[in-house]
Design an enzyme around this catalytic site. Sequence first.
Site, PDB file in Angstrom:
ATOM      1  N   SER A  78      13.427 -26.543 -18.972  1.00 49.27           N
ATOM      2  CA  SER A  78      14.001 -26.770 -17.642  1.00 49.27           C
ATOM      3  C   SER A  78      13.428 -28.016 -16.975  1.00 49.27           C
ATOM      4  O   SER A  78      12.364 -28.515 -17.345  1.00 49.27           O
ATOM      5  CB  SER A  78      13.740 -25.560 -16.754  1.00 49.27           C
TER       6      SER A  78
HETATM    7  C1  LIG Z   1      16.766 -22.497 -19.497  1.00 46.48           C
HETATM    8  S1  LIG Z   1      16.154 -21.671 -20.896  1.00 46.48           S
HETATM    9  C2  LIG Z   1      14.508 -21.258 -20.418  1.00 46.48           C
HETATM   10  C3  LIG Z   1      13.644 -22.424 -20.075  1.00 46.48           C
HETATM   11  C4  LIG Z   1      12.180 -22.142 -20.106  1.00 46.48           C
HETATM   12  N1  LIG Z   1      11.758 -21.090 -19.228  1.00 46.48           N
HETATM   13  C5  LIG Z   1      11.291 -23.352 -19.951  1.00 46.48           C
HETATM   14  O1  LIG Z   1      10.104 -23.178 -20.140  1.00 46.48           O
HETATM   15  O2  LIG Z   1      11.725 -24.448 -19.651  1.00 46.48           O
HETATM   16  C6  LIG Z   1      16.980 -20.107 -20.784  1.00 46.48           C
HETATM   17  C7  LIG Z   1      16.617 -19.133 -21.870  1.00 46.48           C
HETATM   18  O3  LIG Z   1      17.061 -17.835 -21.471  1.00 46.48           O
HETATM   19  C8  LIG Z   1      17.302 -17.108 -22.655  1.00 46.48           C
HETATM   20  N2  LIG Z   1      18.042 -15.898 -22.360  1.00 46.48           N
HETATM   21  C9  LIG Z   1      19.361 -15.776 -22.071  1.00 46.48           C
HETATM   22  N3  LIG Z   1      19.663 -14.478 -21.875  1.00 46.48           N
HETATM   23  C10 LIG Z   1      18.532 -13.768 -22.042  1.00 46.48           C
HETATM   24  C11 LIG Z   1      18.208 -12.395 -21.975  1.00 46.48           C
HETATM   25  N4  LIG Z   1      19.129 -11.455 -21.701  1.00 46.48           N
HETATM   26  N5  LIG Z   1      16.944 -12.015 -22.192  1.00 46.48           N
HETATM   27  C12 LIG Z   1      15.985 -12.936 -22.496  1.00 46.48           C
HETATM   28  N6  LIG Z   1      16.234 -14.256 -22.578  1.00 46.48           N
HETATM   29  C13 LIG Z   1      17.487 -14.673 -22.346  1.00 46.48           C
HETATM   30  C14 LIG Z   1      18.022 -18.107 -23.533  1.00 46.48           C
HETATM   31  O4  LIG Z   1      17.969 -17.728 -24.899  1.00 46.48           O
HETATM   32  C15 LIG Z   1      17.270 -19.391 -23.209  1.00 46.48           C
HETATM   33  O5  LIG Z   1      16.287 -19.666 -24.173  1.00 46.48           O
END
Ligand SMILES: C[S@@+](CC[C@H](N)C(=O)[O-])C[C@H]1O[C@@H](n2cnc3c(N)ncnc32)[C@H](O)[C@@H]1O
Length: 417
Positions: A78
């Site tokens: 992010s």
């Molecule tokens: C924007 S990224 C996270 C960025 C991260 N927190 C960082 O350090 O920059 C969003 C993540 O949410 C995960 N995600 C989506 N739905 C999810 C769920 N139901 N449970 C856990 N993770 C999920 C996706 O696989 C993705 O890797």
Amino acid sequence: MTSTSTPSANSLREAMVREVVANRAHVGVPLSPAVEKALAQVPREAFLPGLDLKEVYTDQAVVTKRDNKRGVALSSVSAPTVIALMLDRADIRPGHRVLEIGSGGYNAALISELVGADGQVTSIDIDAEVIDRAHRCLVGAGYTDVHLGVADGEYGFADRAPFDRIVITAGAWDVPAAWAEQLVPGGRLVVPKRIRGLTRCLTLEHHGQGLWSALAQDMCGFVRITGAGEHWEQMPYLNDTDGRRVGLRLEDGPDVDVQPLREALIQEPTTVWAEVLIAYDEATDAQDLWLATVIDDWALLTADPGAVKAKIVKPTWNHGTPALIAADGASFAYRTLRRHPDLENRWQFGAIGHGPSGPDAAQQLCALMEEWDRHHRGGPGPDITLVPAHTPDDQLPSGRVVNKRHTRMVLHWATTP
Ligand SMILES: C[S@@+](CC[C@H](N)C(=O)[O-])C[C@H]1O[C@@H](n2cnc3c(N)ncnc32)[C@H](O)[C@@H]1O
């Protein structure tokens, strides 16, 4: 934690931190010293291996996994400004136990800096590949005590609960019960939440029994939550010519019969101008949320750049412009904007109506924008409350009710004189 980065990475990081500090000061929400320190400490390059250092330290999200079929991002590291805001809103203190839902490694490392040696960080992702990658990056950067898990965040992560803070880094349509159950009393949840197609990062305080109130609401954008909490709104096209698509996003909105609206789009439109002006670079998010609150048959109009170029529609934003569907179901109006004919550097809102009652719909939308301008512009956002889905109507606070699967969300705007 000591960074082993090159001096050039260090100086780029310092510049990025200065930029984040300036961005936050610009919007009047100064960055806390604790989050500033964490940003200065975590080597972002360790979470974006192979990427040019200048890109690494540009304040932007970097997509790390994409669904090529749908053309949507599945995972990313992010943007620092967004993460910093969320961590500040979460008010993470030394010793806290924090759950991050949606991994990437970078944010978990920042949280690790904030909670210190007495705290605990758990970061889960639904995608095993994302967790593998986050693991490699975290270990590489020396953050060996972040607990990583492959799990659907819909259910929280009971094995490591309770948590003082839960931070969601994917766009959620709802707030499942597990998040309330796994937070300590008075704990905070920071979640990018979809509200009638708009996303706002809500900082929610839990008051017990599944009752939440928002302490803050900020602009943000995130990839969608998948798994059990995944939710797709209806997105019919009014014009589906490749490259010139015009669509409606109908999230938490009405069910519509698309054919009459398709016919309306090709009829001569009516434009009405509202007595509401803005500066060119002024944000419209407050007005958007207010309109989403007061319009029953609410939609967001979306358009390919080619549709705008061909003058099929003239929306204020191609990715989602406030719109209303008229009661006849065969007409609609959406917001537009023009350079003010007489006033320098001022832009004027208006509405474009299509269909038999398009002129009335456009008038109605303009009247609402004028009401927002008179009574709500510059005021605080709405009070936002969430209660469990089974709560009966007569026990709800007053305001616009948006029903989700697990919760009922109520938005209440106080009128400013
Ligand atoms: C924007 S990224 C996270 C960025 C991260 N927190 C960082 O350090 O920059 C969003 C993540 O949410 C995960 N995600 C989506 N739905 C999810 C769920 N139901 N449970 C856990 N993770 C999920 C996706 O696989 C993705 O890797």
